[in-house]
Design a protein around this motif. Structure first.
Motif, PDB file in Angstrom:
ATOM      1  N   GLU A   1      -0.139   2.917  -1.339  1.00  0.00           N
ATOM      2  CA  GLU A   1       0.755   2.615  -2.448  1.00  0.00           C
ATOM      3  C   GLU A   1       0.456   1.231  -3.022  1.00  0.00           C
ATOM      4  O   GLU A   1      -0.148   0.389  -2.347  1.00  0.00           O
ATOM      5  CB  GLU A   1       2.217   2.679  -1.990  1.00  0.00           C
ATOM      6  N   PRO A   2       0.853   0.961  -4.264  1.00  0.00           N
ATOM      7  CA  PRO A   2       0.569  -0.344  -4.881  1.00  0.00           C
ATOM      8  C   PRO A   2       1.038  -1.528  -4.043  1.00  0.00           C
ATOM      9  O   PRO A   2       0.359  -2.560  -3.984  1.00  0.00           O
ATOM     10  CB  PRO A   2       1.324  -0.261  -6.216  1.00  0.00           C
TER      11      PRO A   2
ATOM     12  N   LEU B   1      -5.394   2.093  -8.661  1.00  0.00           N
ATOM     13  CA  LEU B   1      -4.154   2.323  -7.919  1.00  0.00           C
ATOM     14  C   LEU B   1      -3.769   3.793  -7.944  1.00  0.00           C
ATOM     15  O   LEU B   1      -3.281   4.344  -6.944  1.00  0.00           O
ATOM     16  CB  LEU B   1      -3.033   1.460  -8.499  1.00  0.00           C
TER      17      LEU B   1
END
Length: 370
Positions: free
Chosen positions: A317-318, A308
């Motif tokens: 993004e996560p 990540l």
């Protein structure tokens, strides 16, 4: 890219966009001459490496007019009278009005779909345009030489050219840029009436909604005046949706609890349409569709966190990552979307970092060509 046929350029207006263009093309050996009524801005751009201050002794190959929309016609006429360049383009976000005002064959309208929250030369970046769309709106009288020179500049900036009509362009940016900026400003204006206690509760949602609120009110007044009909059309449709939402909320405020499920229908429909619109834009980024990549992740502590962190370099993004698990193969992986034009490069860079990424069909989860 190959050897450039363009040697010299002029940038008239050394704000964020003009200075970023100077930085981008200068690194390819193009000599850029910087012109600006604000001498401090021009010298700041030069100090950053965007070019040299002042006009060339000889006619340059291409001049970029990077001034507000209302000033472009006058500045272009002045530069043509001076014989500044063989060809000209601009970077304004409104094109139809310019097409009526500016008709020389040496000019082609342009608009790079890139920017930032801050303006001025100090906010400029050489990579500002990489993988971003750059619209061109040539007219019937535009010469092919002018188009070719602007296309070469776009390539040097790492952007992707998109040919459109001026009216179609203005309708598109009214929906995707101009109206969103106004909506952000409307929400930000509500904050004037907020209390310190309410500000303590402000989270990412508020930051996301207000991030685009207009800061340079002079420039944006100019843009909105030039594209008023298209922006007004978008806002009228938004007004109709807001009216429906307000009616529903008023009904909910006055009805008994057991009758509220019926009144929720218009609001739920609006939320569903919003989700559908978000899905549509997430599936289309700039002039190219997205590719979906899948990366196997060893089920050892810290490996997913490490991946990540690596993905943030590619603006993933996560919350954009979808975990997947194959019970049949006993493998854990994550899938995420990236711009299709960058997918091959991202696969290679992840490979260098030790990750085995491959392009997949997002529905079936099967490998496909990137």
């Amino acid at each position: 890219m190959g050897v450039s046929v363009m040697r010299t350029m002029a940038v008239v207006g050394t704000g964020l966009i003009g200075t970023s263009i100077g930085l981008a093309v200068s690194r390819h050996g193009i000599k850029v001459h910087l012109l600006d009524q604000d001498e401090v801005a021009a010298r700041t751009a030069a100090a950053l490496g965007a070019g040299v201050v002042g006009p060339s002794d000889q006619q340059v190959d291409l001049a970029v007019i990077a001034v507000p929309p209302s000033a472009i016609g006058g500045v272009l006429a002045e530069m043509q009278a001076r014989g500044l360049a063989r060809s000209y383009t601009d970077v304004a976000s409104v094109k139809a009005q310019l097409a009526r005002e500016v008709t020389p064959s040496s000019y082609v309208g342009g608009h790079p779909l890139a920017g930032g929250e801050r303006g001025g030369p100090l906010a400029a970046r050489a990579d500002l345009f990489e993988d971003r769309a750059w619209v061109l709106t040539p007219s019937e009288s535009t010469s092919q030489d002018a188009v070719n020179r602007v296309l070469e500049m776009i390539a040097l900036c790492g952007a992707v050219p998109v040919i459109m009509g001026g009216r179609a362009h203005d309708d598109a940016v009214a929906l995707t840029s101009h109206a969103p900026h106004l909506v952000a400003s409307l929400m930000a204006a509500r904050l004037q009436h907020g209390s310190r206690e309410s500000f303590r509760l402000a989270g990412q949602e508020l930051c996301d909604v207000t991030r685009m609120a207009v800061r340079d009110t002079g420039l944006w007044s100019d843009i909105l005046r030039a594209n008023a009909p298209a922006v007004a059309g978008v806002l009228r449709e938004l007004r109709d949706d807001l009216t429906t939402l307000l009616t529903t909320l008023d009904d909910l405020s006055g009805e008994p609890q057991d009758n509220r499920s019926r009144s929720l229908e218009p609001m739920v429909d609006l939320l569903n349409r919003g989700a559908a619109g978000l899905a549509a834009i997430q599936g289309w980024q700039g002039p190219d569709r997205q590719a979906h990549l899948e990366v196997p992740v060893p089920e050892r502590p810290g490996q997913l966190v490490r991946l990540l962190d690596a993905l943030k370099e590619f603006q993933v993004e996560p919350e954009d990552v979808v975990p997947r698990y194959s019970a049949e193969e006993g493998t854990f992986s994550v899938m995420f979307a990236v711009p299709a034009m960058r997918a091959g490069q991202i696969v290679l860079r992840l490979g260098h970092a030790g990750w085995n990424a491959e392009s997949v069909d997002p529905v079936a989860g099967t490998p496909c060509s990137a």
